[in-house]
Design a protein around this motif. Structure first.
Motif, short mmCIF file in Angstrom:
data_model
loop_
_atom_site.label_atom_id
_atom_site.label_comp_id
_atom_site.label_asym_id
_atom_site.label_seq_id
_atom_site.Cartn_x
_atom_site.Cartn_y
_atom_site.Cartn_z
N LEU A 47 61.94 72.52 -14.22
CA LEU A 47 60.67 72.39 -14.94
C LEU A 47 60.45 73.54 -15.93
O LEU A 47 59.66 73.43 -16.85
CB LEU A 47 59.50 72.32 -13.96
CG LEU A 47 59.50 71.13 -13.01
CD1 LEU A 47 58.35 71.23 -12.02
CD2 LEU A 47 59.43 69.83 -13.78
N GLY A 48 61.14 74.64 -15.71
CA GLY A 48 60.99 75.80 -16.59
C GLY A 48 62.02 75.86 -17.70
O GLY A 48 61.93 76.73 -18.57
N ASN A 84 54.78 70.74 -12.39
CA ASN A 84 54.82 71.09 -13.81
C ASN A 84 53.40 71.30 -14.32
O ASN A 84 52.83 70.42 -14.96
CB ASN A 84 55.54 69.99 -14.59
CG ASN A 84 55.93 70.45 -15.97
OD1 ASN A 84 56.11 71.63 -16.20
ND2 ASN A 84 56.07 69.52 -16.89
N ASP A 85 52.84 72.47 -14.04
CA ASP A 85 51.45 72.73 -14.41
C ASP A 85 51.32 73.79 -15.50
O ASP A 85 50.22 74.23 -15.81
CB ASP A 85 50.63 73.14 -13.19
CG ASP A 85 51.22 74.35 -12.48
OD1 ASP A 85 52.38 74.71 -12.75
OD2 ASP A 85 50.51 74.94 -11.65
N ASN A 86 52.43 74.21 -16.10
CA ASN A 86 52.40 75.21 -17.17
C ASN A 86 53.12 74.69 -18.40
O ASN A 86 54.19 74.11 -18.30
CB ASN A 86 53.09 76.51 -16.71
CG ASN A 86 52.35 77.16 -15.57
OD1 ASN A 86 51.25 77.65 -15.74
ND2 ASN A 86 52.94 77.12 -14.39
N ASP A 115 57.31 73.33 -6.67
CA ASP A 115 56.65 73.63 -7.94
C ASP A 115 56.29 72.33 -8.64
O ASP A 115 57.05 71.37 -8.63
CB ASP A 115 57.59 74.46 -8.82
CG ASP A 115 56.90 75.02 -10.05
OD1 ASP A 115 55.65 75.04 -10.09
OD2 ASP A 115 57.60 75.44 -10.98
N ASP A 175 56.76 77.76 -15.01
CA ASP A 175 57.29 76.88 -13.96
C ASP A 175 58.71 77.30 -13.60
O ASP A 175 59.40 77.93 -14.37
CB ASP A 175 57.28 75.42 -14.43
CG ASP A 175 55.86 74.89 -14.59
OD1 ASP A 175 55.04 75.13 -13.69
OD2 ASP A 175 55.58 74.26 -15.62
#
Length: 134
Positions: free
Chosen positions: A49-50, A10-12, A8, A45
């Motif tokens: 990262l979430g 970090n695109d959100n 994953d 994410d």
């Protein structure tokens, strides 16, 4: 057999839903142990990262409120400073930052109304009222 492992990125960014919160507090009410409300954001994410961290970014110049960084719970840290006469309304902005450092694009807005402690709540004579409108 072919093994594919996805990582994953970090695109959100964190997103608040809802974005606006309203709460009414009596003067001098609240304690540093009981939350008055909790804001909530989500991040699509996964893994670290979430994970989200919350922060009061504006509207708390007198330090009356504090927020739990991990739960988003809002507390009154200085109950004696809640005054309907001096400042009957507070607008707090809360941001969320994910585990990769991305901050929410839109802050959550918390609107706090301070109610005079001498003001009595309304009392109704009957438990139910019926009206007809043409």
């Amino acid at each position: 057999m072919v093994k594919i492992q996805l990582t994953d990125v970090n695109d959100n960014r964190p997103i608040f839903y809802p974005r606006e919160y309203n709460v009414s507090l009596r003067e001098g009410a609240g304690s540093s142990a009981s939350p008055v409300l909790a804001v909530a954001a989500t991040d699509a994410d996964s893994g670290r990262l979430g994970y989200l961290a919350y922060r009061l970014v504006s509207g708390n110049k007198d330090g009356i409120f504090r927020i739990d960084r991990t739960t988003g719970e809002l507390f009154v840290s200085r109950p004696a400073s809640l005054s309907a006469r001096n400042q009957p309304f507070h607008q707090l902005n809360v941001s969320a930052t994910d585990g990769g450092g991305l901050r929410s694009e839109d802050d959550a807005q918390v609107f706090v109304s301070v109610v005079d402690s001498a003001q009595k709540p309304p009392v109704f004579e009957w438990p139910r009222y019926q009206f007809k409108v043409r």
